[in-house]
Scaffold this motif. Sequence first.
Motif, short mmCIF file in Angstrom:
data_model
loop_
_atom_site.label_atom_id
_atom_site.label_comp_id
_atom_site.label_asym_id
_atom_site.label_seq_id
_atom_site.Cartn_x
_atom_site.Cartn_y
_atom_site.Cartn_z
N LYS A 140 0.85 -1.20 0.00
CA LYS A 140 0.00 0.00 0.00
C LYS A 140 0.88 1.24 0.00
O LYS A 140 1.83 1.34 0.78
CB LYS A 140 -0.94 0.03 1.20
N THR A 188 0.64 5.46 0.19
CA THR A 188 -0.14 6.66 0.47
C THR A 188 0.77 7.87 0.30
O THR A 188 1.86 7.92 0.87
CB THR A 188 -0.70 6.64 1.90
N VAL A 241 -8.94 6.21 -6.36
CA VAL A 241 -7.88 5.49 -5.68
C VAL A 241 -7.50 4.31 -6.56
O VAL A 241 -8.17 4.02 -7.56
CB VAL A 241 -8.32 5.00 -4.28
N ARG A 247 -7.75 13.13 5.79
CA ARG A 247 -6.82 12.43 6.67
C ARG A 247 -5.75 13.41 7.12
O ARG A 247 -5.37 14.30 6.36
CB ARG A 247 -6.19 11.24 5.96
N PRO A 267 -8.51 13.90 -0.17
CA PRO A 267 -8.14 12.98 -1.25
C PRO A 267 -8.28 13.67 -2.61
O PRO A 267 -9.23 14.41 -2.84
CB PRO A 267 -9.13 11.83 -1.11
N GLU A 315 -3.29 5.77 -2.67
CA GLU A 315 -4.16 6.90 -2.39
C GLU A 315 -3.30 8.17 -2.35
O GLU A 315 -2.14 8.13 -1.94
CB GLU A 315 -4.87 6.72 -1.04
#
Length: 325
Positions: A150, A152, A179, A194, A207, A226
Amino acid sequence: MSGRLLVYGATGYTGRLVAERAVQIGLDVTVAGRDAGKVRELAGVLGVASRVFDVDDVGAVRSALQDVDCVLNVAGPFRHTARQLMDAAIEAGVHYLDTTAEFETFALAESKDAEASRAGVMVMSGTGWDVVPSDSLALHTARRVPDAEKLTIALRVTGGFSRGSLASSAGIEDLGTLVRRSGELTRLDAGATRSFDFGNGPEDCVPVPMGDLITGLRSTGIGNIEVFLGTDAGFPDVDDASAGPTADERSQGRYLALVEVTGRNGQVARSLIDTPTGYTFTQLSSVEIARRVLDGQFTAGFQSPASAYGPELATGIADTTIVDL
C-alpha cells in the motif's frame, strides 16, 4: 551533447521559465507556440530558433517536429495539447515530455506505452513538481519495506498559482475520489480527509485524483495507492489570478510531500521530501530530464520520473532533501 529540444508553450508563465533554463545550461532550444508575435519576441530575447504552429494543425505539427529530438510540452491546459503533440512525437520518433498535473494526461501517456516502445522513444508526463518529488519519494520509501502493498502520498503546497495552473486544475472535482485498488483505478462514493504531519503538527488533507495514481504503480509496482493534498494557498478564479508568482515569491517557502508505505507484514515506512516551491522546481526538473534524454539517457515507452531515473532524480534538483521518519 547533441539533439534539439522544442519547448511548446514557451511564452506562457512556466514555459518561459523552462526555456530560459534550457538556454542557460546550453541546450539546443527551439521555442514554439501558436502566437507568432510572442514566440518570435521570446526567441529574439533568448537568441534561439522559433516555430509557430497550432497543435490542432496536424500537418504543421508534423513539419515542426521533423528535425527535433525531444519535445517538452508546457502548454496547459494539457487536455487541449497533449494528445496532438504526443501522437505526432511518437509518429516522428521524437521523445515526448510534459509538465502536466492533469490526471487525464497521465492516463493518456500510460496508454501510449506500447506505441512509444515500438518507436524507440520515451513518453513521460509530469516532469515538474507534480510528480517528480512524490514519484521519487514513493520509490525511495517502497524500497524500505519488504513486500510493499500500500502506497499513500500526501502533498503539501503553498504560495500563488499562475493562470495556466488554475486553468489546468479546472474540473478536477469532476473526477471525484479516485484510488487504486489491487492495481485497478476505482472511484469511491466519497473520500475522507486524513491528517498528516509534515513537520509542524497534524494537518488535514483531502483525497485528490493526482497523476501519482498512474506513476506510483509504474515506479513501485504497488497496486494500492491513495493521494492527498493539503495547502494554505487560496485558489482564485482564473480571470482574477496573476500571471504567476514573482521571482521573490518563488524563492520563498517550501513544498513538501510525505509518503507512507505499508508491507504485507504490517511494517510501515514513512519518508518526507522537502523541495523549492513548485515553479522553481518544475523549471529545473523538467529541463534536467530533457537534458538527460538528449544525452541518450532514456528508456523507451511510458515512464515515470522515478522508473526512468530512480529516486536520486529529485534530490539532484537544487536543495531538495529526503528524510526518513
